[in-house]
Design a protein around this motif. Structure first.
Motif, short mmCIF file in Angstrom:
data_model
loop_
_atom_site.label_atom_id
_atom_site.label_comp_id
_atom_site.label_asym_id
_atom_site.label_seq_id
_atom_site.Cartn_x
_atom_site.Cartn_y
_atom_site.Cartn_z
N LEU A 30 1.18 -0.91 0.52
CA LEU A 30 -0.23 0.27 0.54
C LEU A 30 0.53 1.82 0.05
O LEU A 30 0.62 2.08 -0.58
CB LEU A 30 -0.38 -0.38 1.28
N LEU A 31 1.52 1.64 0.98
CA LEU A 31 2.83 2.51 1.23
C LEU A 31 3.93 2.80 -0.18
O LEU A 31 3.71 3.86 -0.95
CB LEU A 31 3.61 2.54 1.68
N SER A 32 4.10 1.44 -0.49
CA SER A 32 4.58 1.92 -1.79
C SER A 32 3.78 2.17 -3.36
O SER A 32 4.34 2.93 -4.25
CB SER A 32 5.47 0.74 -2.33
N ALA A 33 2.49 1.42 -3.35
CA ALA A 33 1.98 2.61 -3.91
C ALA A 33 1.68 3.93 -4.30
O ALA A 33 1.96 4.63 -4.92
CB ALA A 33 0.46 1.65 -4.33
N LEU A 34 1.30 4.33 -2.94
CA LEU A 34 1.87 5.44 -2.37
C LEU A 34 2.86 6.22 -3.39
O LEU A 34 3.63 7.52 -3.99
CB LEU A 34 1.44 6.19 -0.91
N MET A 35 4.31 5.71 -2.71
CA MET A 35 5.07 6.85 -2.88
C MET A 35 6.35 6.26 -4.77
O MET A 35 7.14 6.80 -4.45
CB MET A 35 6.62 5.85 -1.88
N VAL A 75 0.99 15.05 7.48
CA VAL A 75 1.55 16.25 6.30
C VAL A 75 2.21 15.76 5.57
O VAL A 75 2.13 17.51 4.81
CB VAL A 75 1.36 16.96 7.52
N LEU A 76 3.49 15.82 5.63
CA LEU A 76 4.60 15.75 5.06
C LEU A 76 3.45 15.34 3.25
O LEU A 76 4.77 15.70 2.51
CB LEU A 76 5.38 15.20 5.61
N VAL A 77 3.28 14.35 3.26
CA VAL A 77 3.07 13.26 2.17
C VAL A 77 2.27 14.31 1.03
O VAL A 77 3.21 14.07 0.28
CB VAL A 77 2.61 12.13 2.45
N ARG A 78 1.84 14.99 1.23
CA ARG A 78 1.14 15.85 0.71
C ARG A 78 1.63 16.68 -0.14
O ARG A 78 1.04 17.31 -1.15
CB ARG A 78 -0.53 16.48 1.46
N GLY A 79 3.08 16.97 0.27
CA GLY A 79 4.00 18.31 -0.34
C GLY A 79 4.88 17.71 -1.36
O GLY A 79 5.27 18.01 -2.41
N LEU A 80 4.81 15.98 -1.45
CA LEU A 80 6.51 15.91 -2.26
C LEU A 80 5.68 15.70 -3.60
O LEU A 80 6.21 15.43 -4.76
CB LEU A 80 6.03 14.19 -1.52
N SER A 81 4.40 15.07 -4.37
CA SER A 81 3.73 14.95 -5.36
C SER A 81 3.72 16.31 -5.79
O SER A 81 3.65 17.17 -5.44
CB SER A 81 2.79 13.94 -5.61
N ASP A 82 4.52 15.49 -7.12
CA ASP A 82 3.98 16.92 -8.08
C ASP A 82 2.65 17.49 -8.69
O ASP A 82 2.29 18.35 -8.54
CB ASP A 82 5.00 17.47 -10.16
N ASP A 83 2.17 16.70 -8.39
CA ASP A 83 0.65 16.61 -9.02
C ASP A 83 0.03 16.59 -7.41
O ASP A 83 -0.26 15.66 -7.03
CB ASP A 83 0.28 14.56 -9.25
N PRO A 84 -1.02 17.77 -7.90
CA PRO A 84 -1.71 18.40 -6.18
C PRO A 84 -2.58 16.91 -5.97
O PRO A 84 -2.84 16.33 -4.93
CB PRO A 84 -2.40 19.27 -6.76
N GLU A 85 -3.01 16.67 -7.14
CA GLU A 85 -4.55 15.14 -7.29
C GLU A 85 -3.95 13.88 -6.83
O GLU A 85 -4.63 13.71 -5.43
CB GLU A 85 -4.78 14.77 -8.11
N ARG A 86 -2.43 13.71 -7.10
CA ARG A 86 -1.38 12.40 -6.03
C ARG A 86 -1.59 12.81 -4.89
O ARG A 86 -1.31 11.88 -3.86
CB ARG A 86 -0.39 11.76 -7.15
N GLY A 87 -0.99 14.26 -4.74
CA GLY A 87 -0.48 14.40 -3.06
C GLY A 87 -2.04 14.01 -2.10
O GLY A 87 -2.14 14.33 -1.09
N ARG A 88 -3.18 14.47 -2.78
CA ARG A 88 -4.61 14.37 -2.18
C ARG A 88 -4.44 13.17 -1.69
O ARG A 88 -4.83 12.78 -0.72
CB ARG A 88 -5.52 15.47 -2.92
N SER A 89 -4.69 12.49 -2.07
CA SER A 89 -4.96 10.99 -2.41
C SER A 89 -4.07 10.70 -1.35
O SER A 89 -3.92 9.30 -0.34
CB SER A 89 -4.95 9.62 -3.36
#
Lengths: 218, 40, 213
Positions: free
Chosen positions: A147-152, C124-138
């Motif tokens: 699950l986490l790797s799908a996120l990352m 909180v940190l993970v939201r800002g990591l992705s360049d795609d805001p949609e993905r950050g939200r997921s």
């Protein structure tokens, strides 16, 4: 039946890729052994410390293993390619899960053997319980890991957050693993720990696939 | 040490953390509202 | 209108709570004045868990329905969980040091709160990591959901890990609370809940405004 075959094909693909290169198992296994060595050196190698050292080292090595397999998915765009095939997204989860369970068990086997050698642990009659513990722990950790790797996948700096998320989430597995290993080595009572592992596995195997599907769709 | 030192420290922490966050949110809210009016 | 009322009610409750906690409440028979720290510690722990529950629920709703308004609430909830669980840990240390003589006890509730804090820092940190805001939200939604579901398991495994091995750690659990202490505690709990509600509404509104720009 078709779903089962898909899951099996996906898992076999992951395992074949890993089997050819060993580029996830070798670094994470070596790192785990290093942790065992350093903890043994600094904390002493009385056999009764072995379970805690083993599981802490295993947890850290498992983080590395999940990270490395995630990175590989990202570099090669595997996930995007797989998403183009017809079929349910949840099969992708189960395929990766099965492969990760096998890899985690291999990691556990190597580290367990190292414990027997380095800490002078005597196995005795407790080994069926150890095998059951390893299986249950691997199933739960793999569910969280997939699950986490799908996120990352393809997330900048994702590999830095993996330990921050995987280790606290997997804390119940770590604690249960330590106590069950102790019980197996001293023929003590397992207490509530098998239950902890079963509940953890059930929870993440239940919520894992739908969350995974939601993430890869979105 | 005087027990009130610890009590005051705890309440000061709470005031700093919660008050600081509330003020930060309010300031950014004002900015966001102002820029929306400019655009509107 | 509703927001102004919520803000006013929150401010009133917080002031009343402070007055009760710092002035009206008598010192405790065992802990003396230190008991006043409880009026920060316990309500902020309650607030942290409520915020985490809100994050989990709205994160799940976002993943299911894909409507932005759920995500705004989840974003606010995650930040507030970090804030209030951080405050719980801080005030717990400031309480533990004079009363127990240690900054940190390996009490199950403390460890669970620390794990909650770390997981939601990650959220909180993970939201800002992705360049795609949609993905950050997921990403943030999944972490919020998983983190909250994991909390009871972490709690019980820490309880059993400690208690089945060595004597239970010191804690305020054995003490029954006198009414004179209970009233300020309840009022402060209510005040913190109102504060969480108010901050949640304002932060979610901020997220909505910023998303619209």
């Amino acid at each position: 039946m078709r779903a089962l075959r898909r899951v099996w094909t996906l898992a076999a693909k992951d395992l074949r890729v890993e089997g050819r290169s060993l580029e996830a198992l070798v670094p994470s296994g070596s790192f785990g052994l290093l942790v065992v060595l350093v903890l043994g050196l600094t904390q002493g190698t009385e056999p009764d410390r072995a379970p805690a050292v083993l599981w802490v080292a295993l947890a850290l090595a498992a983080v590395l293993l999940v990270e490395r397999t995630t990175e590989r998915e990202g570099e090669e765009g595997t996930l995007e390619a797989l998403l183009l095939y017809p079929g349910s997204r949840e099969d992708l989860f189960w395929g990766r899960w099965l492969a990760l369970v096998v890899l985690l068990l291999a990691l556990g086997l190597v580290m367990g053997a190292a414990q027997v050698v380095l800490f002078g642990v005597r196995l005795g009659l407790g080994w069926p319980q150890l095998v059951a513990t390893g299986l249950l722990a691997a199933c739960g950790l793999a569910a969280v890991g997939v699950l986490l790797s799908a996120l990352m996948v393809n997330v900048r700096g994702g590999h830095l957050l993996m330990p921050l998320l995987l280790l606290p989430t997997g804390l119940p597995v770590l604690l249960a693993g330590i106590r069950l290993t102790e019980a197996a080595l001293t023929s003590g009572a397992p207490g509530p720990w098998i239950g902890v592992l079963v509940v953890f596995d059930a929870l993440f195997l239940l919520v894992g696939p739908p969350l995974f599907a939601a993430v890869v769709e979105g | 040490m005087n027990p009130w030192v610890w009590v005051v420290a705890a309440y000061a922490c709470a005031a700093l953390v919660l008050g600081g966050y509330a003020l930060w949110v309010r300031r950014r809210l004002r900015e966001a509202e102002a820029s929306q009016e400019v655009e509107g | 209108m509703l927001r102004a009322f919520l803000g006013g009610a929150t401010a009133g409750l917080v002031l009343l709570g402070l007055a009760l906690a710092l002035w009206w409440s008598p010192p405790d028979a065992y802990q003396g004045q230190y008991v006043r720290i409880m009026y920060v510690h316990v309500p902020s722990a309650l607030a942290a868990y409520v915020a985490a529950a809100v994050t989990c629920a709205s994160g799940a709703l976002y993943l299911w329905r894909r409507q932005l308004r759920y995500d705004h609430v989840a974003q606010a909830g995650a930040e507030l969980t970090v804030l209030f669980s951080g405050l719980t840990l801080l005030s717990g240390m400031l309480w533990g040091r004079p009363v127990w003589g240690v900054w940190w006890a390996w009490d199950a509730r403390l460890v669970t709160t620390a794990v909650l804090f770390l997981l939601y820092v990650g959220c909180v940190l993970v939201r800002g990591l992705s360049d795609d805001p949609e993905r950050g939200r997921s990403l943030a939604s999944v972490v919020g959901v998983v983190g909250f579901l994991d909390v009871p398991l972490v709690h019980y495994s820490v309880v059993w890990f400690r208690t089945l091995h060595q004597p239970p750690s010191i804690g305020p659990s054995g003490v029954t609370i006198a009414p004179a202490l209970l009233v300020p505690l309840l009022v402060n709990s209510l005040a913190y809940l109102a504060l969480v509600g108010y901050l949640l509404v304002e932060r979610a509104r901020l997220a909505r405004l910023e998303a619209a720009q």
